[in-house]
Design a protein around this motif. Structure first.
Motif, mmCIF file in Angstrom:
data_model
loop_
_atom_site.group_PDB
_atom_site.id
_atom_site.type_symbol
_atom_site.label_atom_id
_atom_site.label_comp_id
_atom_site.label_asym_id
_atom_site.label_seq_id
_atom_site.Cartn_x
_atom_site.Cartn_y
_atom_site.Cartn_z
ATOM 1 N N GLY A 232 0.832 -1.198 0.000
ATOM 2 C CA GLY A 232 0.000 0.000 0.000
ATOM 3 C C GLY A 232 0.865 1.246 0.000
ATOM 4 O O GLY A 232 1.604 1.492 0.953
ATOM 5 N N ILE A 233 0.792 2.013 -1.074
ATOM 6 C CA ILE A 233 1.634 3.199 -1.244
ATOM 7 C C ILE A 233 0.747 4.424 -1.424
ATOM 8 O O ILE A 233 -0.177 4.411 -2.233
ATOM 9 N N ILE A 234 1.036 5.493 -0.672
ATOM 10 C CA ILE A 234 0.350 6.762 -0.894
ATOM 11 C C ILE A 234 1.386 7.807 -1.285
ATOM 12 O O ILE A 234 2.449 7.915 -0.672
ATOM 13 N N ASP A 235 1.071 8.559 -2.332
ATOM 14 C CA ASP A 235 1.940 9.621 -2.843
ATOM 15 C C ASP A 235 1.335 10.954 -2.432
ATOM 16 O O ASP A 235 0.286 11.355 -2.935
ATOM 17 N N ILE A 236 1.990 11.636 -1.499
ATOM 18 C CA ILE A 236 1.492 12.896 -0.958
ATOM 19 C C ILE A 236 1.916 14.052 -1.866
ATOM 20 O O ILE A 236 3.093 14.219 -2.157
ATOM 21 N N GLY A 237 0.931 14.854 -2.295
ATOM 22 C CA GLY A 237 1.239 15.954 -3.207
ATOM 23 C C GLY A 237 1.634 15.446 -4.573
ATOM 24 O O GLY A 237 2.352 16.118 -5.317
ATOM 25 N N GLY A 238 1.136 14.247 -4.922
ATOM 26 C CA GLY A 238 1.545 13.614 -6.177
ATOM 27 C C GLY A 238 1.071 14.331 -7.415
ATOM 28 O O GLY A 238 1.697 14.229 -8.480
ATOM 29 N N GLY A 239 -0.048 15.057 -7.306
ATOM 30 C CA GLY A 239 -0.528 15.845 -8.436
ATOM 31 C C GLY A 239 -0.593 15.069 -9.731
ATOM 32 O O GLY A 239 -1.157 13.985 -9.797
ATOM 33 N N ALA A 240 0.014 15.637 -10.764
ATOM 34 C CA ALA A 240 0.007 15.012 -12.093
ATOM 35 C C ALA A 240 1.307 14.267 -12.376
ATOM 36 O O ALA A 240 1.667 14.033 -13.522
ATOM 37 N N SER A 241 2.004 13.855 -11.313
ATOM 38 C CA SER A 241 3.303 13.214 -11.462
ATOM 39 C C SER A 241 3.242 11.944 -12.306
ATOM 40 O O SER A 241 2.276 11.182 -12.263
ATOM 41 N N ILE A 242 4.333 11.706 -13.030
ATOM 42 C CA ILE A 242 4.489 10.500 -13.841
ATOM 43 C C ILE A 242 4.753 9.271 -12.972
ATOM 44 O O ILE A 242 4.683 8.135 -13.439
ATOM 45 N N LEU A 243 5.034 9.477 -11.687
ATOM 46 C CA LEU A 243 5.332 8.349 -10.812
ATOM 47 C C LEU A 243 4.202 7.326 -10.821
ATOM 48 O O LEU A 243 4.461 6.113 -10.837
ATOM 49 N N THR A 244 2.971 7.783 -10.827
ATOM 50 C CA THR A 244 1.836 6.855 -10.824
ATOM 51 C C THR A 244 1.859 5.967 -12.058
ATOM 52 O O THR A 244 1.667 4.751 -11.971
ATOM 53 N N ASP A 245 2.105 6.559 -13.221
ATOM 54 C CA ASP A 245 2.193 5.787 -14.461
ATOM 55 C C ASP A 245 3.290 4.729 -14.349
ATOM 56 O O ASP A 245 3.112 3.573 -14.746
ATOM 57 N N THR A 246 4.433 5.155 -13.807
ATOM 58 C CA THR A 246 5.581 4.257 -13.688
ATOM 59 C C THR A 246 5.255 3.066 -12.802
ATOM 60 O O THR A 246 5.546 1.917 -13.151
ATOM 61 N N LEU A 247 4.632 3.334 -11.647
ATOM 62 C CA LEU A 247 4.331 2.256 -10.710
ATOM 63 C C LEU A 247 3.265 1.319 -11.258
ATOM 64 O O LEU A 247 3.355 0.100 -11.081
ATOM 65 N N LEU A 248 2.270 1.868 -11.936
ATOM 66 C CA LEU A 248 1.273 0.998 -12.566
ATOM 67 C C LEU A 248 1.937 0.099 -13.607
ATOM 68 O O LEU A 248 1.621 -1.084 -13.721
ATOM 69 N N GLY A 249 2.875 0.674 -14.348
ATOM 70 C CA GLY A 249 3.583 -0.091 -15.363
ATOM 71 C C GLY A 249 4.432 -1.205 -14.775
ATOM 72 O O GLY A 249 4.701 -2.208 -15.439
ATOM 73 N N LEU A 250 4.857 -1.028 -13.524
ATOM 74 C CA LEU A 250 5.663 -2.040 -12.844
ATOM 75 C C LEU A 250 4.796 -3.076 -12.131
ATOM 76 O O LEU A 250 5.322 -3.992 -11.497
ATOM 77 N N GLY A 251 3.485 -2.891 -12.204
ATOM 78 C CA GLY A 251 2.578 -3.885 -11.639
ATOM 79 C C GLY A 251 2.083 -3.616 -10.237
ATOM 80 O O GLY A 251 1.417 -4.468 -9.637
ATOM 81 N N TYR A 252 2.364 -2.437 -9.693
ATOM 82 C CA TYR A 252 1.861 -2.104 -8.357
ATOM 83 C C TYR A 252 0.341 -1.953 -8.409
ATOM 84 O O TYR A 252 -0.206 -1.338 -9.318
ATOM 85 N N ARG A 253 -0.322 -2.504 -7.376
ATOM 86 C CA ARG A 253 -1.779 -2.587 -7.434
ATOM 87 C C ARG A 253 -2.507 -1.801 -6.343
ATOM 88 O O ARG A 253 -3.738 -1.718 -6.369
ATOM 89 N N ASP A 254 -1.775 -1.265 -5.369
ATOM 90 C CA ASP A 254 -2.431 -0.569 -4.252
ATOM 91 C C ASP A 254 -1.849 0.836 -4.135
ATOM 92 O O ASP A 254 -1.050 1.124 -3.245
ATOM 93 N N LEU A 255 -2.280 1.688 -5.054
ATOM 94 C CA LEU A 255 -1.733 3.039 -5.137
ATOM 95 C C LEU A 255 -2.787 4.077 -4.802
ATOM 96 O O LEU A 255 -3.933 3.990 -5.244
ATOM 97 N N SER A 256 -2.365 5.091 -4.030
ATOM 98 C CA SER A 256 -3.211 6.239 -3.735
ATOM 99 C C SER A 256 -2.407 7.502 -3.984
ATOM 100 O O SER A 256 -1.205 7.545 -3.716
ATOM 101 N N VAL A 257 -3.071 8.523 -4.507
ATOM 102 C CA VAL A 257 -2.419 9.813 -4.760
ATOM 103 C C VAL A 257 -3.256 10.897 -4.109
ATOM 104 O O VAL A 257 -4.460 11.010 -4.364
ATOM 105 N N LEU A 258 -2.623 11.693 -3.257
ATOM 106 C CA LEU A 258 -3.295 12.798 -2.573
ATOM 107 C C LEU A 258 -2.729 14.119 -3.055
ATOM 108 O O LEU A 258 -1.518 14.282 -3.127
ATOM 109 N N ASP A 259 -3.626 15.047 -3.354
ATOM 110 C CA ASP A 259 -3.189 16.385 -3.748
ATOM 111 C C ASP A 259 -4.287 17.385 -3.412
ATOM 112 O O ASP A 259 -5.475 17.047 -3.430
ATOM 113 N N ILE A 260 -3.897 18.604 -3.132
ATOM 114 C CA ILE A 260 -4.861 19.648 -2.806
ATOM 115 C C ILE A 260 -5.574 20.176 -4.050
ATOM 116 O O ILE A 260 -6.651 20.770 -3.962
ATOM 117 N N SER A 261 -4.998 19.932 -5.228
ATOM 118 C CA SER A 261 -5.527 20.482 -6.475
ATOM 119 C C SER A 261 -6.315 19.452 -7.275
ATOM 120 O O SER A 261 -5.726 18.511 -7.817
#
Length: 207
Positions: A46-75
């Protein structure tokens, strides 16, 4: 900053600039990817990305097969940009619109990742609120990865003053119960080829 509306500020940033034109844009989020692996992340972690916004990190992790991703941002605009880019894959991510200093976590996570959000919290009460949320969301045994501007990094970003850190000062900000397991510098190259000095600290929560 009296009268400052953080949500409005970041909404305006994402409304006025392409996501590839902001200073923090990374085509390949190698430091975050490598530190997640160092922290023992697996596909069901279970990974949460704080202030992740529109970061490419989410794409990268999905591509690596990660299945429990959360992204939090104020915007909302930042998260909507990421969702539009990901298309159907966006449905595999939990998207959270919230101010991290006011958020109420509804679950816990194995890894808390933050690249360039914490350093915007220049007031002590905001940092205290952040750490309270961190402790609520990260159990003992979990890892926190925080990337900030290094002591010799920029003093401002997106027109806002930032707080710069090294391993010692970042550990002091987190407080007791967090053990440093990795400290490294990283030179980030902005879209206009300016170099920004970052520090990444990875800690294990032990109490």
């Amino acid at each position: 900053m009296t009268g400052f509306d953080s949500k409005t500020h970041w909404q305006d940033v994402y409304a006025s600039k392409a996501t590839t034109a902001v200073s923090w844009y990374q085509e390949t989020p190698a430091p975050s990817r490598d530190l997640l692996q160092l922290a023992g992340a697996g596909q069901d972690t279970g990974i949460i990305d704080i202030g992740g916004g529109a970061s490419i990190l989410t794409d990268t992790l999905l591509g690596l097969g990660y299945r429990d991703l959360s992204v939090l941002d104020i915007s909302p605009a930042a998260l909507e940009a990421a969702q539009a880019r990901l298309g159907r894959s966006a449905g595999n991510v939990e998207w959270i619109v919230a101010d991290i200093t006011q958020w109420r976590p509804e679950r816990t996570y194995d890894i808390w990742h933050d690249r360039a959000a914490f350093h915007f919290l220049v007031e002590e009460n905001s940092r205290i609120a952040y750490v309270e949320r961190l402790r609520s969301a990260l159990p003992v045994g979990g890892h926190v990865i925080i990337g900030t501007f290094a002591p010799d990094g920029p003093e401002k970003c997106s027109g806002l003053t930032v707080q710069r850190y090294d391993a010692r000062s970042l550990g002091a900000a987190l407080g007791a119960g967090f053990r440093l397991i990795d400290s490294r510098r990283y030179d980030h190259l902005t879209p206009w080829h300016a170099v920004q000095h970052f520090h990444f600290g990875t800690f294990r929560r032990e109490a």
